[in-house]
Structures are given as C-alpha cells and as structure tokens.
Design a protein around this motif. Structure first.
Motif, PDB file in Angstrom:
ATOM      1  N   GLU A   8       0.804  -1.223   0.000  1.00 28.96           N
ATOM      2  CA  GLU A   8       0.000   0.000   0.000  1.00 28.96           C
ATOM      3  C   GLU A   8       0.842   1.280   0.000  1.00 28.96           C
ATOM      4  O   GLU A   8       0.314   2.369  -0.244  1.00 28.96           O
ATOM      5  N   THR A   9       2.127   1.169   0.298  1.00 30.63           N
ATOM      6  CA  THR A   9       2.922   2.400   0.343  1.00 30.63           C
ATOM      7  C   THR A   9       3.055   2.997  -1.058  1.00 30.63           C
ATOM      8  O   THR A   9       3.265   2.254  -2.035  1.00 30.63           O
ATOM      9  N   VAL A  26      16.045   8.714  -6.195  1.00 37.36           N
ATOM     10  CA  VAL A  26      15.039   8.192  -5.274  1.00 37.36           C
ATOM     11  C   VAL A  26      14.495   9.308  -4.379  1.00 37.36           C
ATOM     12  O   VAL A  26      13.281   9.447  -4.200  1.00 37.36           O
ATOM     13  N   LEU A  27      15.382  10.122  -3.830  1.00 35.92           N
ATOM     14  CA  LEU A  27      14.943  11.205  -2.949  1.00 35.92           C
ATOM     15  C   LEU A  27      14.069  12.212  -3.690  1.00 35.92           C
ATOM     16  O   LEU A  27      13.077  12.712  -3.147  1.00 35.92           O
ATOM     17  N   ALA A  28      14.422  12.508  -4.929  1.00 39.80           N
ATOM     18  CA  ALA A  28      13.624  13.456  -5.718  1.00 39.80           C
ATOM     19  C   ALA A  28      12.213  12.921  -5.918  1.00 39.80           C
ATOM     20  O   ALA A  28      11.225  13.669  -5.828  1.00 39.80           O
ATOM     21  N   ARG A  86       6.474  13.345  -4.287  1.00 37.65           N
ATOM     22  CA  ARG A  86       5.201  12.804  -3.827  1.00 37.65           C
ATOM     23  C   ARG A  86       4.795  13.381  -2.474  1.00 37.65           C
ATOM     24  O   ARG A  86       3.605  13.473  -2.160  1.00 37.65           O
ATOM     25  N   LEU A  87       5.788  13.753  -1.679  1.00 42.77           N
ATOM     26  CA  LEU A  87       5.483  14.380  -0.394  1.00 42.77           C
ATOM     27  C   LEU A  87       5.083  15.837  -0.565  1.00 42.77           C
ATOM     28  O   LEU A  87       4.605  16.486   0.377  1.00 42.77           O
ATOM     29  N   GLY A  88       5.310  16.386  -1.769  1.00 40.05           N
ATOM     30  CA  GLY A  88       4.957  17.774  -2.033  1.00 40.05           C
ATOM     31  C   GLY A  88       5.944  18.770  -1.483  1.00 40.05           C
ATOM     32  O   GLY A  88       5.628  19.937  -1.254  1.00 40.05           O
TER      33      GLY A  88
END
Length: 216
Positions: free
Chosen positions: A141-142, A206-208, A213-215
C-alpha cells in the motif's frame, strides 16, 4: 510528512545497490534503515545453532513457533535479536548462514511470520526497508516503492569487488522462481537502473521522487 509513518520500499536483485541506497535514503529522511534479509539470516543462524537441518521443514517450523524476534534500532539502523541473542554483522554474514538461508527463506510459513514482524516494526516508526518483496508483499500500500536494478555483469563485478564469489544468475533464478514471495517489480514502483549511475545519482533520483510525492 504525513502523520502515519513514512515507509519506503526498496526492492531489487542481489548486488543491485539497494542496500546502499536504502541506508542513505533513510539517513537523509531521518528514518530507520532496515535490511529485511537480516531477519531471515538471523533465523537461519538460529536454526543452525539449534542443530536443525535447514531442509527439514517440520523441524524449522517447530523452532519458528518457539522463537521470539526483537527488532530495535541503533544509530538509525535496524537491529535484530533472535531467541534473545543480538545478532552481529559477522554472524549474519557467516558462510554457513549464506549456504542455508535460501531454503529457509523459501518456506511460506517462515515468510508469513517474518513479514508480520517487519510490518509490526514499521508501524511504530518511519523506515526505508530493502529486500526482494517489500513493495510487492510487505508494504503493497505504500506509494513510495522503488526497484533498483543493474545488469548481471555489473552486479557480478560488484560482488567480486566485495570479495564474494557467488553466482548472480543462480541467485536471480532462485529469487524470481520461488513460490513464496518471488522477486518481482511492483506495478507502481519507480525503476532505477544503477548500472551506469553512481550511488549519489541513484540516491538523488530516489529522494527526488519521494520529495515530489510528499509535495516538498
């Protein structure tokens, strides 16, 4: 960051670089790095310590039912104790453990129990967990799923540089064809081919994606 724990799932084949990436992503985000394979290795070590044949499924499962796992954290890295015994890096990487972990990890009941332990651990904290079934089975689900890949030739070279002489092709066959939680690319995972990228470049990719997605 959302109120629920941030769970980053990082999968990939052997020697793809996923452990390095997961560890550095966890440090950058202030969450815990967890090597899911350490739990399987810890239980394998425990099986051998108890004088059990790794291929004796009934005996392995009998021991599993009597075994307690304790997951903790030290300096941002997940730790594991089995049967009350804290595992060291050398014990987890021992030659006899390397030789026995595959048949034990392929037992469906073992995977079911350890997946439950992994979920329980992550429910209380943010984690960047790496393995072979994290995005497909452990945390489907993540929204933060990644698959780190590299060509077989590059992965063989990485293994040799680490002083490890094993067959990447054989490992790939075992991981991809096992009945319980085979290695697959989750449908919604971001795939990163690390063959021609530095570790810094893979981590930044990956961090980007996570920050997007975290905004942030």
């Amino acid at each position: 960051m959302s109120e629920s724990p941030l769970i980053i799932a990082i999968d990939g084949p052997a020697a793809s670089g996923k452990s390095t990436v997961a560890k550095r992503v966890a440090a950058a985000l202030g969450i815990v790095f967890v090597n899911s394979g350490a739990m399987y290795r810890a239980f394998t070590w425990w099986v051998l310590q108890n004088g059990i044949d790794p291929h004796d499924t009934d005996a392995v499962l009998d021991l599993l039912a009597r075994t307690e796992f304790t997951c903790g954290e030290e300096d941002g890295i997940g730790t594991i104790a089995v049967g009350g015994v804290p595992m060291t890096r050398d014990e987890l990487a021992a030659t006899n453990v390397n030789a026995a972990v595959s048949p034990i990890a392929a037992i469906p009941e073992v995977r079911e129990r350890l997946v439950a332990e992994q979920r329980r651990y992550a429910s209380a904290r943010g984690v960047a967990m790496e393995g072979r079934d994290i995005g497909s089975v452990v945390f489907p689900e993540t929204p933060y799923k990644f698959y780190i890949d590299a060509s077989p030739e590059v992965r063989e070279a990485r293994r040799r540089a680490e002083g490890i002489d094993d067959s990447i092709a054989k490992r790939d066959r075992i991981d991809s064809s096992r009945k319980a939680s085979p290695l697959v690319i989750p449908d919604d995972a971001v795939v990163v081919d690390s063959s021609d990228l530095s570790a810094d470049e893979v981590v930044e990719t990956v961090l980007a994606a996570i920050r997007g997605r975290l905004g942030e």
